[in-house]
Structures are given as C-alpha cells and as structure tokens.
Design a protein around this motif. Structure first.
Motif, PDB file in Angstrom:
ATOM      1  N   VAL B 338       8.819  -3.225  -9.879  1.00 24.27           N
ATOM      2  CA  VAL B 338       9.074  -3.603  -8.495  1.00 24.27           C
ATOM      3  C   VAL B 338       8.015  -4.584  -8.000  1.00 24.27           C
ATOM      4  CG1 VAL B 338       9.318  -2.757  -6.124  1.00 24.27           C
ATOM      5  CG2 VAL B 338      10.148  -1.365  -8.018  1.00 24.27           C
ATOM      6  N   VAL B 339       8.469  -5.673  -7.419  1.00 21.86           N
ATOM      7  CA  VAL B 339       7.562  -6.595  -6.738  1.00 21.86           C
ATOM      8  C   VAL B 339       7.877  -6.531  -5.256  1.00 21.86           C
ATOM      9  CG1 VAL B 339       6.925  -9.006  -6.353  1.00 21.86           C
ATOM     10  CG2 VAL B 339       7.500  -8.232  -8.645  1.00 21.86           C
ATOM     11  N   THR B 340       6.881  -6.303  -4.437  1.00 18.77           N
ATOM     12  CA  THR B 340       7.129  -6.396  -3.007  1.00 18.77           C
ATOM     13  C   THR B 340       6.226  -7.471  -2.420  1.00 18.77           C
ATOM     14  OG1 THR B 340       5.459  -4.800  -2.268  1.00 18.77           O
ATOM     15  CG2 THR B 340       7.608  -3.919  -2.880  1.00 18.77           C
ATOM     16  N   LEU B 341       6.712  -8.072  -1.347  1.00 23.27           N
ATOM     17  CA  LEU B 341       5.971  -9.156  -0.718  1.00 23.27           C
ATOM     18  C   LEU B 341       5.926  -8.890   0.782  1.00 23.27           C
ATOM     19  CD1 LEU B 341       4.841 -12.116  -1.042  1.00 23.27           C
ATOM     20  CD2 LEU B 341       7.141 -12.875  -0.514  1.00 23.27           C
ATOM     21  N   ALA B 342       4.727  -8.750   1.309  1.00 25.64           N
ATOM     22  CA  ALA B 342       4.564  -8.597   2.763  1.00 25.64           C
ATOM     23  C   ALA B 342       3.804  -9.818   3.237  1.00 25.64           C
ATOM     24  CB  ALA B 342       3.802  -7.321   3.095  1.00 25.64           C
ATOM     25  N   SER B 343       4.504 -10.698   3.939  1.00 20.89           N
ATOM     26  CA  SER B 343       3.939 -12.028   4.127  1.00 20.89           C
ATOM     27  C   SER B 343       3.710 -12.412   5.567  1.00 20.89           C
ATOM     28  CB  SER B 343       4.844 -13.052   3.472  1.00 20.89           C
ATOM     29  OG  SER B 343       6.099 -13.030   4.109  1.00 20.89           O
ATOM     30  N   GLY B 344       3.563 -11.430   6.448  1.00 23.16           N
ATOM     31  CA  GLY B 344       3.317 -11.828   7.833  1.00 23.16           C
ATOM     32  C   GLY B 344       2.767 -10.679   8.638  1.00 23.16           C
ATOM     33  N   GLU B 345       2.275 -10.997   9.809  1.00 26.47           N
ATOM     34  CA  GLU B 345       1.700 -10.006  10.710  1.00 26.47           C
ATOM     35  C   GLU B 345       2.704  -8.876  10.928  1.00 26.47           C
ATOM     36  OE1 GLU B 345      -1.499 -10.652  11.772  1.00 26.47           O
ATOM     37  OE2 GLU B 345      -1.402  -8.541  12.353  1.00 26.47           O
ATOM     38  N   GLY B 346       2.290  -7.682  10.623  1.00 24.64           N
ATOM     39  CA  GLY B 346       3.131  -6.523  10.897  1.00 24.64           C
ATOM     40  C   GLY B 346       4.271  -6.311   9.922  1.00 24.64           C
ATOM     41  N   GLU B 347       4.405  -7.184   8.932  1.00 22.47           N
ATOM     42  CA  GLU B 347       5.470  -6.958   7.959  1.00 22.47           C
ATOM     43  C   GLU B 347       5.111  -5.722   7.138  1.00 22.47           C
ATOM     44  OE1 GLU B 347       6.980 -10.771   6.525  1.00 22.47           O
ATOM     45  OE2 GLU B 347       7.378  -9.688   4.673  1.00 22.47           O
ATOM     46  N   LYS B 365       8.288   4.504 -17.209  1.00 23.64           N
ATOM     47  CA  LYS B 365       7.228   3.533 -16.940  1.00 23.64           C
ATOM     48  C   LYS B 365       7.484   2.883 -15.586  1.00 23.64           C
ATOM     49  CE  LYS B 365       5.970  -0.966 -18.622  1.00 23.64           C
ATOM     50  NZ  LYS B 365       6.023  -1.883 -19.743  1.00 23.64           N
ATOM     51  N   ILE B 366       6.474   2.912 -14.758  1.00 21.74           N
ATOM     52  CA  ILE B 366       6.585   2.303 -13.433  1.00 21.74           C
ATOM     53  C   ILE B 366       5.553   1.190 -13.335  1.00 21.74           C
ATOM     54  CG2 ILE B 366       6.195   2.652 -10.952  1.00 21.74           C
ATOM     55  CD1 ILE B 366       7.006   5.613 -11.388  1.00 21.74           C
ATOM     56  N   VAL B 367       5.993   0.004 -12.971  1.00 24.66           N
ATOM     57  CA  VAL B 367       5.038  -1.064 -12.672  1.00 24.66           C
ATOM     58  C   VAL B 367       5.354  -1.573 -11.275  1.00 24.66           C
ATOM     59  CG1 VAL B 367       4.124  -3.327 -13.291  1.00 24.66           C
ATOM     60  CG2 VAL B 367       4.822  -1.728 -15.099  1.00 24.66           C
ATOM     61  N   ASN B 368       4.428  -1.404 -10.378  1.00 29.82           N
ATOM     62  CA  ASN B 368       4.630  -1.830  -9.008  1.00 29.82           C
ATOM     63  C   ASN B 368       3.590  -2.889  -8.687  1.00 29.82           C
ATOM     64  OD1 ASN B 368       4.358  -1.489  -5.886  1.00 29.82           O
ATOM     65  ND2 ASN B 368       6.207  -0.377  -6.453  1.00 29.82           N
ATOM     66  N   LYS B 369       4.051  -4.046  -8.262  1.00 27.02           N
ATOM     67  CA  LYS B 369       3.110  -5.125  -7.957  1.00 27.02           C
ATOM     68  C   LYS B 369       3.360  -5.554  -6.531  1.00 27.02           C
ATOM     69  CE  LYS B 369       1.704  -6.414 -12.295  1.00 27.02           C
ATOM     70  NZ  LYS B 369       0.437  -7.020 -12.721  1.00 27.02           N
ATOM     71  N   ASN B 370       2.390  -5.399  -5.682  1.00 35.76           N
ATOM     72  CA  ASN B 370       2.622  -5.896  -4.338  1.00 35.76           C
ATOM     73  C   ASN B 370       1.693  -7.029  -3.960  1.00 35.76           C
ATOM     74  OD1 ASN B 370       0.341  -4.656  -2.822  1.00 35.76           O
ATOM     75  ND2 ASN B 370       1.319  -2.792  -3.585  1.00 35.76           N
ATOM     76  N   ILE B 371       2.284  -7.957  -3.224  1.00 31.88           N
ATOM     77  CA  ILE B 371       1.580  -9.163  -2.817  1.00 31.88           C
ATOM     78  C   ILE B 371       1.539  -9.172  -1.299  1.00 31.88           C
ATOM     79  CG2 ILE B 371       1.631 -11.689  -2.849  1.00 31.88           C
ATOM     80  CD1 ILE B 371       3.658 -11.308  -5.255  1.00 31.88           C
ATOM     81  N   GLY B 372       0.383  -9.388  -0.744  1.00 35.62           N
ATOM     82  CA  GLY B 372       0.305  -9.406   0.714  1.00 35.62           C
ATOM     83  C   GLY B 372      -0.530 -10.562   1.216  1.00 35.62           C
ATOM     84  N   PHE B 373      -0.108 -11.124   2.326  1.00 36.08           N
ATOM     85  CA  PHE B 373      -0.959 -12.089   3.023  1.00 36.08           C
ATOM     86  C   PHE B 373      -0.505 -12.206   4.468  1.00 36.08           C
ATOM     87  CE2 PHE B 373       2.281 -14.532   0.746  1.00 36.08           C
ATOM     88  CZ  PHE B 373       2.820 -15.333   1.745  1.00 36.08           C
ATOM     89  N   LYS B 481       7.323 -19.319  -3.359  1.00 33.23           N
ATOM     90  CA  LYS B 481       6.663 -20.569  -2.980  1.00 33.23           C
ATOM     91  C   LYS B 481       6.931 -20.924  -1.523  1.00 33.23           C
ATOM     92  CE  LYS B 481       5.854 -22.773  -7.354  1.00 33.23           C
ATOM     93  NZ  LYS B 481       6.423 -23.601  -8.417  1.00 33.23           N
ATOM     94  N   LEU B 482       8.176 -20.702  -1.087  1.00 32.52           N
ATOM     95  CA  LEU B 482       8.506 -20.959   0.318  1.00 32.52           C
ATOM     96  C   LEU B 482       7.663 -20.090   1.238  1.00 32.52           C
ATOM     97  CD1 LEU B 482      12.399 -21.313   0.310  1.00 32.52           C
ATOM     98  CD2 LEU B 482      10.713 -23.041   0.952  1.00 32.52           C
ATOM     99  N   GLU B 483       7.529 -18.813   0.854  1.00 33.15           N
ATOM    100  CA  GLU B 483       6.732 -17.904   1.665  1.00 33.15           C
ATOM    101  C   GLU B 483       5.276 -18.371   1.705  1.00 33.15           C
ATOM    102  OE1 GLU B 483       7.381 -15.032   3.380  1.00 33.15           O
ATOM    103  OE2 GLU B 483       9.492 -15.562   3.190  1.00 33.15           O
ATOM    104  N   LEU B 484       4.788 -18.795   0.552  1.00 35.17           N
ATOM    105  CA  LEU B 484       3.385 -19.220   0.487  1.00 35.17           C
ATOM    106  C   LEU B 484       3.141 -20.476   1.313  1.00 35.17           C
ATOM    107  CD1 LEU B 484       2.628 -18.571  -3.271  1.00 35.17           C
ATOM    108  CD2 LEU B 484       1.633 -17.358  -1.345  1.00 35.17           C
ATOM    109  N   ASP B 485       4.195 -21.260   1.489  1.00 39.84           N
ATOM    110  CA  ASP B 485       4.064 -22.455   2.320  1.00 39.84           C
ATOM    111  C   ASP B 485       3.617 -22.109   3.736  1.00 39.84           C
ATOM    112  OD1 ASP B 485       4.537 -24.364   0.521  1.00 39.84           O
ATOM    113  OD2 ASP B 485       6.647 -24.676   1.018  1.00 39.84           O
ATOM    114  N   LYS B 486       4.008 -20.906   4.170  1.00 41.99           N
ATOM    115  CA  LYS B 486       3.629 -20.482   5.520  1.00 41.99           C
ATOM    116  C   LYS B 486       2.138 -20.180   5.608  1.00 41.99           C
ATOM    117  CE  LYS B 486       6.131 -16.864   5.980  1.00 41.99           C
ATOM    118  NZ  LYS B 486       7.072 -15.775   6.165  1.00 41.99           N
ATOM    119  N   LEU B 487       1.564 -20.011   4.439  1.00 44.23           N
ATOM    120  CA  LEU B 487       0.207 -19.486   4.362  1.00 44.23           C
ATOM    121  C   LEU B 487      -0.828 -20.447   4.921  1.00 44.23           C
ATOM    122  CD1 LEU B 487      -1.395 -17.115   3.294  1.00 44.23           C
ATOM    123  CD2 LEU B 487      -1.444 -18.192   1.074  1.00 44.23           C
ATOM    124  N   GLY B 488      -0.578 -21.752   4.808  1.00 42.15           N
ATOM    125  CA  GLY B 488      -1.577 -22.725   5.261  1.00 42.15           C
ATOM    126  C   GLY B 488      -2.790 -22.673   4.362  1.00 42.15           C
TER     127      GLY B 488
END
Ligand SMILES: Nc1ncnc2c1ncn2[C@@H]1O[C@H](COP(=O)(O)OP(=O)(O)O)[C@@H](O)[C@H]1O
Ligand SMILES: [Mg+2]
Lengths: 246, 491
Positions: B338-347, B365-373, B481-488
């Motif tokens: 599972v990959v999860t992405l939390a990419s904004g305030e309060g997400e 086997k469980i592999v959980n990868k979460n990305i946050g910014f 990549k689109l989400e990361l574009d918001k990152l500045g």
C-alpha cells in the motif's frame, strides 16, 4: 577557452566563518591542486562553489566566462559546465544508480540520445572505470565500498564532460588500480574536452600522474601558498608545517 | 454478446433522487462515539437525515430487487444504528460541509457495451483518463460506474468463452442468483463496523466477477468508478470469486473531478480465492481532494490460494482503507502493498493492512509506504493475527514513512496478536526525512529540485511500483509528480 574565477569568497557554515576570502582562477585544460590540512576548508570551498544551502556565501563571487554564477541554482551551474566529485557522497537508497545516470545523461550530456545509445555508453564507461555492472542496479552508493564510490563519481564526470571539474579527494581510500583509472580518466577528459580541474588531495602521487600545473595550499580558510609541483613535493617531504610557516 | 442493455420499451427513465443529509449522519455518528446519544436518539437523528426503512424499501423497489436483498439492506440499516462508531473515525468529519447524499441516481444513460452510445459529457470523464484506450489495448473486461450506476460493461469474447462472468452486481443478482447470494457480504460481513453496515443498506453499482475452475485470465480486468457530480455518494460493491486453480488480476480505478463540497464514498470489495487460486487486486485511488473515502476491503484465501493487494491511495482528503486477508486454508498466502499520499494541510490518510492467519503454514507480507508533505497526516494501523492452530505461519510487516517537510506527520500503530508459539512474525518500521544532502547531490547531477524530489519519492515506493502493470505505474508516477508540483520549494 573558458575561465572560472573565484573572487574573495567568504563562506559561513552553521554561523561560523570557514572561508575568509579565497581567490583563484582556473582556465580550460589547466590542472590545479588544492592541498591543506584537515579542517582547513577545502570541502567547504567545493560545496560553496556548487551552492550547498548550508554553506552560505557571505561575500565574494564566482564568475564563469564573464557570467556571475554565484547565486545560480546548483543544477544551473551544472548545466553551465561545473562538476563536483564529492569527498563523501551521500547514499540515496531509493534511487537506482542506472536511473540516476540515465537522468543526468539526458539532462546534461546529450538530451537527444536514444535510450539504447545511453545505456550502451553507460555500460562502456562502467567498464572503463572498473566498476561491476551489477552496481548499476543498486541504490545510489548503497553498500558501495570507498573505492567504488570514488570510481562512480569519476564515471559521472566522464559522462557529463564538464568544462570545470572539482574533485574532492578522488584518491582517498582508492587502491593502486583505482588510482591509475582515476588519473587516466582525468587526463583523457583534459585531452578530449579541454576540461579544467581543481583536484583536492593530500598526496603528491595523483598530481604527478596527471602532471598538475599549479598547487595551492589552504589553511584556516585562506590560501597561504601557491606554486608549481615543487610545492607538492615539499609538502610530501616535510608535511604542511613547512609550507605554512614559510 | 454477453450483456444485453435494457432498450426502449422500458420507460423507467425518471430520475429518482433520494437525498440524505450526510452532515447529520456523520455528526450523529461522532456524537454516538462519545456516547452522547443513546440508540433511540441516534435512530431519530438518522430518520431525520432522510435515512429510514421507507427509503431503503424505495431503493430496493426501484432496483427491482429480490426479497432477500431488501431484507439484507434493512438488516444492515438496523446494524448501522446499533453498532458503535469505530474509534478511528476522526471528529473532524463532523465539522465538514458534506453535501447531501444522492442515494440513488439513475444516470441519463442506459448501460451499454459501446462507448459510442455514451453521451459526450460523460464520456469525456473517461476519455481524459484514457480508459477506453487502455481497455482496447490492455484489458480483458471493463465495467464503468458513473454516479451510482454502471453505465458501461463489456467483456472480451475470449473471457466469456471460458465462462468468466463479469458484470454489475445488480445484473449478477438477477442472472446468477445462487453464486451471487452465496458470497455477497459473506466475506465482509456488514456487521463488522458502522460504515460497513451503512454500505450494506445503501450499496449500488460495482462489479461482480466469477472465474471458473482452472481458468487463468492473462489480461487484467478493470472496474472504473467516477463520482461525477456534487452531492454524490458512491456505495459501489465489488465481489470477485476465483474458483479453484484460477487466476485473475482485477484493477480498480477511482476518480472524481474537484467539486465544491465534500462527497462521501463508502465502497466495499470482497475477494474469494478458492483452493490454488490467485487474485491480484490493484487499486489506483485518485478521488479529488474533497472526497471522504471509506473502502472496506476483505479477502478469503483457501488452501494454497494467494491474495495480492496493491493499492495506491493518492487522492481524497480523508481516507480509511484497510485491505485485509483471512488465510483460511493451509499454505494460503497474501501480500498487501500500500502506498498512501497525504499532500496537504489536514489531509488524512488512514490505512493499514490486516492479515489473519487462521490455518497452518500460512504466509503474509505487508509493505506500507506513506508519503507526506505540506502538513498531511499519514496513519498506519496494521494487524497481524496468528490464531491458535496456525502452526508454522510466517508474517512480515514493513512500514515506512517518508516526510518531505517538518509540518508533516506520520503515526504508526502496528498490532500483532500471536497465539501460536512457532509463528514467525517480523516487523520493520523506518521513518525517512528527505535530506538536504540527497537533494543537493541530485542537483549536482543536473537534476532540478522538483525532479530530484520526485526521484526520491518514486525511489521510496519503487518496491510497490514494480508490482503495477506498466500503464498504471506510469499513471501513478504522473499523479505523484502533479502532487509534488504543489510542493514548491522544499525547505
Ligand atoms: N556541515 C558543517 N557543519 C558544521 N561545521 C562544518 C560543516 N562543514 C564543515 N564544517 C567545519 O568547517 C571547517 C572546514 O571543514 P572542511 O571544509 O570539511 O575541511 P577540509 O575539507 O579541508 O578537511 C571545519 O572546522 C569543519 O568542522
Ligand atoms: Mg574535505
């Protein structure tokens, strides 16, 4: 013919002034050596030139062929032809070395090359610098030996063909074969590409190999001596003490 | 052809709109969590919101359902009122402006097996995402659900010839009542939690797949769900039954354009891999950032069977997804990536796989990868349970977080319950912050900051990307990549 000028560079790291006004120039095809005791600021100089955010240039400038590049983004400096081989490159576990090499080849070396061409070139160079192809499938520097890291840095230099290359201790922790490969690569790129070099080192051996033109000594953040290969010879024989005091 | 559309003559095209006050339902649920409401008060609030026995009977009537389904829905409604509110339901949902729920929308189109018969405005949603294109090139079958109802269903002949059934559940209920009734909500009982029960009461649309014995489907099939309008709830139900020795790869895609108010999604997935069967279930969840997403996913694996969950949980604002496998037969195995992405305030991305070892020599086997910014929150709640008698079982859990800035948070609540001494249960957890030095190194190789950041992020999830078919890995790539574009600029 290109020229890289470092003018009166002052650099602060973590609030401490590490470089206190360093100036020098390198022209295409010249090989300069930068020597000096541990902690004198050699790595700081190389990182500051490339624009590491922690190494703040508080005064002075970096000029490449009449363009002031002091405050350019790092990747823009690279696009203009600067290259740094790191003393201690950081591990980037998630990114495969082959991915990185293809990406930088596309950005810098030859944006129009076909994938098979690129891969062919990378394979050849991997062999030339004496690295096992299996490293290409590993994370960048993940579990690499000291010597493998240095060879990987040189491989990238050969791939990017910079106008000016700063090599931070390319010879530390490298075996005799490695040293030969690295020195040969430096010479080859000088001949084919007229690359200019700043080689940071503690050892005369590599400088003899590549036949360095100038030697500078950095001490406590300032250049205290400059000269011909004779200077390196002196350091080799008497240590830094001798040249710093004189 | 496999699917007959109900053509003219059937003049039941009146749009039915049964509207529920979702704010009220969520608020009442949150109040119930703190025992501020007793059951009769809760019941009153729910009826006020528009959800009553009468509503359910109405839906069932419109859908012309058999008696047993009506009873199942009513029973679910009862459970929804009775069951306690799960403690993972965050209070913040009570403060959101959630649009009313259109319980049952009959889209202006009838179901078809030809894209040409789908009106342009609706087809555009699918075209933008390249769905018809990838169907042609790549998929063995596709069911597309728009709003609450399936609008498109097509299965390639090579599959139907082998006896594969793939169709919306409403149709399966009519045409294959026995097999449908045998498994529907058996694998994921609606009594499991409050929102599973709500799903049972209100489900509409989805996909039913049956793969006969020893049939191995080489091309993946896809169910694609779109929330197209504001005021939309989607309660789709996916049920995949893989008979002995069969194989299927099911891809679930979810998408919604950005709308003004919050939408509520409460879907369910049930998988059943019988002896020696293998099901791979891939989800690319890319709901817009104002969808509240509940997805109830559970699988059974019989003897020697394999369940593989692969999930990219990228979209939505609040997401609760816990893919679970019950390893019921000896030597059964399951993986969940599972990959999860939390990419904004309060997400808020709540995820966590669950593996229940209920038979000897089962593996998971469980592999959980979460990305946050950008201030996003990732939460992992996993469970590995080894039941008494599940001798020689093996489980491995890896749970990694990558945080790209200081505002971002990640919490991990792994839970192991091991009742068999010789079970081998290993757990690894790592937290990474993207380092300045890594970024600087990549920029020294001519790669700009954005590209360098996405290289690091994609590198972090490489292990999971490898498991995706090329087209979907590319899509995931693009979304990230689109989400990361918001990152500045990264500090
Ligand atoms: N990231 C850093 N944080 C704090 N101090 C640093 C950092 N980098 C360098 N320095 C300090 O700057 C001085 C010069 O270091 P460095 O440039 O690495 O020297 P050299 O490469 O000549 O051995 C040393 O005193 C070192 O401790
Ligand atoms: Mg150094």
């Amino acid at each position: 013919m290109s020229i890289l000028k470092v003018q009166d560079l002052h650099v602060e790291v973590e609030g401490k002034e590490v470089l206190k006004g360093v100036s020098f120039e390198v022209r295409s095809g010249e090989i300069h050596a930068l020597m000096g005791p541990n902690g004198s600021g050699k790595t700081t100089l190389s990182l500051a030139i490339m624009g590491h955010p922690k190494y703040k240039i508080t005064k002075g400038s970096i000029i490449l062929d009449d363009e002031d590049i002091t405050n350019l983004e790092t990747n823009e400096k690279v696009k203009r032809g600067l290259f740094l081989a790191f003393q201690n490159p950081v591990e980037i576990g998630g990114v495969k070395l082959s991915t990185l090499l293809v990406a930088e080849h596309n950005r810098i070396a030859n944006p129009s090359g076909s994938v098979t061409e690129i891969i062919q070139r990378i394979r050849e160079m991997t062999k030339t610098v004496g690295l096992s192809e299996s490293l290409l499938n590993r994370g960048v520097f993940e579990g690499f030996s000291g010597g493998e890291k240095k060879r990987t840095e040189i491989l990238q230099m050969m791939l990017l063909k910079p106008k000016f290359a700063i090599l931070d201790e390319p010879d530390s922790g490298v075996d005799v074969d490695g040293l030969r490969v690295i020195a040969e690569s430096i010479k080859k790129l000088k001949e084919e590409n007229n690359t200019g070099y700043i080689i940071i080192t503690h050892y005369r051996r590599i400088l003899d190999y590549v036949n360095a033109d100038r030697v500078h000594v950095l001490y406590k953040g300032a250049l205290v001596a400059s000269g011909s290969m004779e200077l390196a010879k002196k350091i080799d024989e008497k240590g830094y003490e001798g040249v710093i005091k004189s | 052809m496999f699917f007959n559309t109900v053509k003219d003559g059937n003049v039941e095209m009146t749009e039915e709109k049964l509207s529920l006050d979702m704010n009220e339902i969520l608020n009442a649920s949150i109040e119930a969590k703190y025992e501020k409401l007793n059951q009769s008060e809760f019941h009153r609030r729910i009826v006020e919101s528009g959800l009553s026995r009468g509503t359910i009977e109405e839906i069932s009537k419109i859908k012309k359902e058999p008696e047993w389904m009506l009873r199942l829905r009513l029973k679910s409604l009862e459970l929804f009122e009775k069951l306690p509110t799960p403690n993972w339901l965050p209070d913040i949902l009570g403060t959101l402006n959630v649009s009313n729920l259109e319980l049952y929308i009959k889209p202006d189109v009838e179901q078809t097996n030809s894209w040409d018969q789908i009106p342009k405005e609706i087809r555009e949603y699918y075209d933008v995402l390249g769905i018809p294109e990838s169907e042609k090139k790549y998929l063995g079958g596709l069911v597309a659900v728009f709003e609450s109802e399936p609008i498109y269903s097509n299965v390639k002949e090579e599959l139907t010839k082998k006896g594969v059934i793939m169709m919306p559940p409403e149709e399966a209920m009519r045409r294959y009542p026995d097999v449908f009734k045998e498994y529907f909500t058996k694998i994921f009982p609606v009594s499991d939690h409050k929102f599973a029960a709500l799903h049972g009461a209100l489900w509409s649309g989805g996909v039913f797949v049956y793969v006969p014995k020893n049939v191995k489907i080489t091309t993946p099939v896809e169910g694609f769900f779109i929330i197209g309008s504001e005021m939309e709830g989607q309660f789709e139900h996916t049920l995949v039954v893989a008979d002995e020795g069969s194989y299927i790869h099911f891809i679930e895609g979810c998408s919604a354009p950005q709308l003004k108010k919050y939408s509520f999604h409460d879907g369910m997935v049930e998988l059943y891999a019988k002896k020696n069967a293998r099901i791979k279930f891939t989800t690319i969840q890319n709901w817009s950032k104002n969808v509240i997403n509940f997805n109830n996913k559970r699988a059974w694996a019989d003897e020697n069977a394999t369940i593989e969950w692969v999930e990219g949980s990228l979209g939505s604002r609040y997401s609760f997804v816990y893919p679970s496998t019950i390893l019921r037969g000896q030597n059964a195995s399951s993986t969940s990536l599972v990959v999860t992405l939390a990419s904004g305030e309060g997400e808020w991305k709540d995820s966590g796989s669950k593996m229940i070892h209920a038979a000897p020599y089962t593996k998971s086997k469980i592999v959980n990868k979460n990305i946050g910014f950008g201030g996003g929150v990732n939460i992992y709640r996993g469970l590995v349970k080894v039941n008494k008698g599940a001798k020689g079982s093996k489980a491995f859990v890896k749970c990694d977080s990558l945080m790209l800035d200081e505002k971002t948070k990640a919490y991990t609540f792994p839970h192991n319950q091991v009742l068999e001494d010789d079970a081998d249960v290993a757990h690894e957890a790592h937290t990474f912050r993207m380092s300045e030095d890594q970024l600087f190194y990549l920029m020294n190789r001519g790669i700009d900051e954005k590209e360098a950041t996405s290289m690091l992020v994609l590198g972090f999830i490489d292990e999971i990307m490898k498991e995706l078919p090329f087209e979907y890995a590319t899509m995931l790539n693009k979304v990230i990549k689109l989400e990361l574009d918001k990152l500045g600029a990264v500090a």
